[in-house]
Structure formats: structure tokens, C-alpha cells
Design an enzyme around this catalytic site. Sequence first.
Site, PDB file in Angstrom:
ATOM      1  N   ARG A  45       0.851  -1.199   0.000  1.00  0.00           N
ATOM      2  CA  ARG A  45       0.000   0.000   0.000  1.00  0.00           C
ATOM      3  C   ARG A  45       0.885   1.248   0.000  1.00  0.00           C
ATOM      4  O   ARG A  45       2.096   1.158   0.116  1.00  0.00           O
ATOM      5  CB  ARG A  45      -0.917  -0.024   1.218  1.00  0.00           C
ATOM      6  CG  ARG A  45      -0.169  -0.421   2.493  1.00  0.00           C
ATOM      7  CD  ARG A  45      -0.541   0.290   3.717  1.00  0.00           C
ATOM      8  NE  ARG A  45      -0.457   1.720   3.597  1.00  0.00           N
ATOM      9  CZ  ARG A  45       0.650   2.435   3.748  1.00  0.00           C
ATOM     10  NH1 ARG A  45       1.831   1.869   3.976  1.00  0.00           N
ATOM     11  NH2 ARG A  45       0.625   3.747   3.658  1.00  0.00           N
ATOM     12  N   ARG A  87      -7.168  -0.648  -7.183  1.00  0.00           N
ATOM     13  CA  ARG A  87      -7.485   0.469  -6.275  1.00  0.00           C
ATOM     14  C   ARG A  87      -7.688   1.732  -7.119  1.00  0.00           C
ATOM     15  O   ARG A  87      -6.889   2.011  -8.012  1.00  0.00           O
ATOM     16  CB  ARG A  87      -6.362   0.686  -5.243  1.00  0.00           C
ATOM     17  CG  ARG A  87      -6.307  -0.451  -4.211  1.00  0.00           C
ATOM     18  CD  ARG A  87      -5.498  -0.085  -2.993  1.00  0.00           C
ATOM     19  NE  ARG A  87      -6.219   0.790  -2.089  1.00  0.00           N
ATOM     20  CZ  ARG A  87      -5.647   1.376  -1.029  1.00  0.00           C
ATOM     21  NH1 ARG A  87      -4.364   1.202  -0.788  1.00  0.00           N
ATOM     22  NH2 ARG A  87      -6.361   2.148  -0.233  1.00  0.00           N
ATOM     23  N   ASP A 245      -2.348  10.770  -2.502  1.00  0.00           N
ATOM     24  CA  ASP A 245      -2.694   9.709  -3.454  1.00  0.00           C
ATOM     25  C   ASP A 245      -3.032  10.272  -4.826  1.00  0.00           C
ATOM     26  O   ASP A 245      -2.903   9.583  -5.837  1.00  0.00           O
ATOM     27  CB  ASP A 245      -3.858   8.875  -2.921  1.00  0.00           C
ATOM     28  CG  ASP A 245      -3.356   7.968  -1.815  1.00  0.00           C
ATOM     29  OD1 ASP A 245      -3.238   8.441  -0.671  1.00  0.00           O
ATOM     30  OD2 ASP A 245      -3.016   6.812  -2.108  1.00  0.00           O
ATOM     31  N   ASN A 255      -5.853  12.273   0.123  1.00  0.00           N
ATOM     32  CA  ASN A 255      -4.937  11.497   0.977  1.00  0.00           C
ATOM     33  C   ASN A 255      -5.786  10.744   1.992  1.00  0.00           C
ATOM     34  O   ASN A 255      -7.010  10.917   2.045  1.00  0.00           O
ATOM     35  CB  ASN A 255      -3.918  12.412   1.651  1.00  0.00           C
ATOM     36  CG  ASN A 255      -2.803  11.610   2.315  1.00  0.00           C
ATOM     37  OD1 ASN A 255      -2.207  10.733   1.693  1.00  0.00           O
ATOM     38  ND2 ASN A 255      -2.532  11.880   3.581  1.00  0.00           N
TER      39      ASN A 255
END
Length: 353
Positions: A45, A87, A245, A255
Site C-alpha cells: 500500500r 485500487r 494519493d 490522501n
Amino acid sequence: MIDAISFKNGTFRYLDQRYLPLQELHVETRDHREAIEAIKTLAVRGAPLIGASAGYTVVLGVNSFKGSKEEFPAYFGQLIKDVEASRPTAVNLFFATKKMKAVYDANFEGDSLETLKTKMTDEAHKIYNDEVDNCDRIARHGVEQIKRDCADILKTRKLNVLTHCNTGTLACCGIGTALGVIRLAWQEGLIERVITAESRPLLQGLRLTAWELEHDGIPFISISDSSSAFLMQRGMIDFGVVGADRITANGDTANKIGTYAHAVSANHHGIPFYIAAPVSTIDITLKEGAQIPIEERNADELRTIFGTQVATPTTPVLNYAFDVTPGTLLRGIITEKKAVVGNYETGLREICS
Ligand SMILES: CSC[C@@H](O)[C@@H](O)C(=O)COP(=O)(O)O
């Protein structure tokens, strides 16, 4: 340094972050479906690490292809789709698949599949190595910016810094983005203590950032996510720095959920709050944060705490994994190219061109 992921002789190896800090479990796979599952379950991750893992996952998929050259384009197209579906928010994943597609587009006609596989492996290693280098540059720019912004405080004492989620080696390949800035600032004697927000519900701050800081001997204290405003009110936080992100053209930043609340509080208290992220995290095609796809995760992540049921299985739950902090709340966005401060529209476009 910890190897969060590596790729050798056609095998993808990752540290399964779900078990940290209590267990260091390394997993090896040659199966791209297992690697996709590792991304989905957050065994691997953090935006830059998701990007690098996506590159290696494509290589695993390509390596296991058994058909003819004519059959390859359809297989490759589906492989990319499957990796991209793992994702939705971290744009680094799409940055990586775009790079892998570019290798395919440029070489498929002229190369044998074996040569194509080698070129794709080289590209995946390049994605990984670039992120390692980016972290070092981000740290340097970040420390320079903090020295400027906190110059008055630094005349009399060291700084207390708030961070959220995990942005270290576990999330980024290298020394980390926000945590890389903190590491370098600590080495330069600027940091008194790091305050790590726990990052509910999966506790990346409490489990992972704390683990990395302990490993490095950097003083830290963990807090619940909802404590940060109170600590700011008490003068216990001098600046905040977190990762990202996805950053849109106007500086809005997705984020880990909870970031926005820290930024609002920091703004209220006049405390500088920074994003530290590589250029691969900027999505210049999106104008503003409302356009960012925000991942909604399984309700049981909230209803249970590491396997223990804490709410009834029927409790309705809204489990957004990320939030969006408006660029207007940020003191600056620190990238490997430079720290962008002020006009994000111009500054981000410039570094993306
Ligand atoms: C340098 S990592 C930046 C972000 O990816 C990080 O802050 C974060 O939100 C990670 O979320 P995660 O859901 O653990 O992948």
C-alpha cells in the site's frame, strides 16, 4: 532499509503490511492475480509503492502468458484492466500502467515476446528506482521549505511535526515522501518529536509509521486522529506534513481519510501544512478535487477491529478510504522537482510539462 517490495528472477516479493508491526511476513509470488490481491487488501500500500507494485504485477502477468503473439494484445489489454481495477484513488497506479502500455505500444510490432518481457521488466525496475530517487529529492526540498517557514521558531527550539497515515519506506520504496522529509529534518537536528495520527480504520500511522520511526530511533508519540486540533491549540504542533494519493491541477489533494480535518485545524491555528509527493501523484488532467475517484472500502473494516467484532454486523457504515484537502489549505506541495508554493495552477502545470 526495509525492502517493502522487490522483484528478482521473475518473482515478486513483498512484506505483508497487514501483519506489521507484530509480524514481519514476507510473501513471494509469480502469480499476477495474487499480486493484484495484495494491492487490493493493502498487503502492499501507499501511493508510490502501489505504482511500483503495479509495474511488477504487469510483468508477472506478461511472464505467465502462454499463447501466440496474435493472442497477446487481447490478453495484455485485459491484464492492464485487471491491474487498474485494484485500487481507484492513487494515480501512481495508473501512472505505472501507462508506462507499461507505452513499452508495449512502442515495441510489440518489432520485438519477440521474450524481448518485450525483458523491456517491461526493465521499465518496472525504472518505475521503482525513480521513486527511490524522488524521495531523496523531495526530502531536500521539504527541509529547505520548512527551514524558511519555521525560521523564527528554530531560533529558540526544535520543531514538533504532525503526520498522518504512513508515507515512509513501506509506502514509497525509498526513504519516503512526508516521512522522508521528517527523516532528513531529524538528521539535520530540526525535529523535537514526531506526532503520528493513528489513521483509522487500518491504523497505518499507529502500526506502520510508528514502526519505522522506532526502527530509526526518531522520537515520536502516537495520537488518535481526533486529537490533532487539541494539540495544535496547546502549541504542541509546529507544522504538518503528509503524503498524497492524487493531486489535481489546482492543488486539491486526496490522501488518507482524516487528512482534511488536520489541514482545517492547522489552518485555523496558523500552522503550515504541507503535502510531500512525487510528480507521479499529480493528475494534471483533473481540474479539482471533486473529480477524484474516492475509494469506498468494505464496511467490516469499521465494524471489526482486526478480526474482533465491535459493532453489530448490520450497523450501516460509510467507509471512505480518502478525503480531499483543498489546495487553499496547504502551505505548499513539495515534489522532487521543487516545492510549489502559492499558485498551484501555474506551479504544478510547470513541473508536469
Ligand atoms: C507516500 S504514500 C501517500 C499516501 O498513499 C498515504 O498517505 C496514504 O493515504 C496511503 O493509503 P493506503 O490506503 O494505506 O494505501
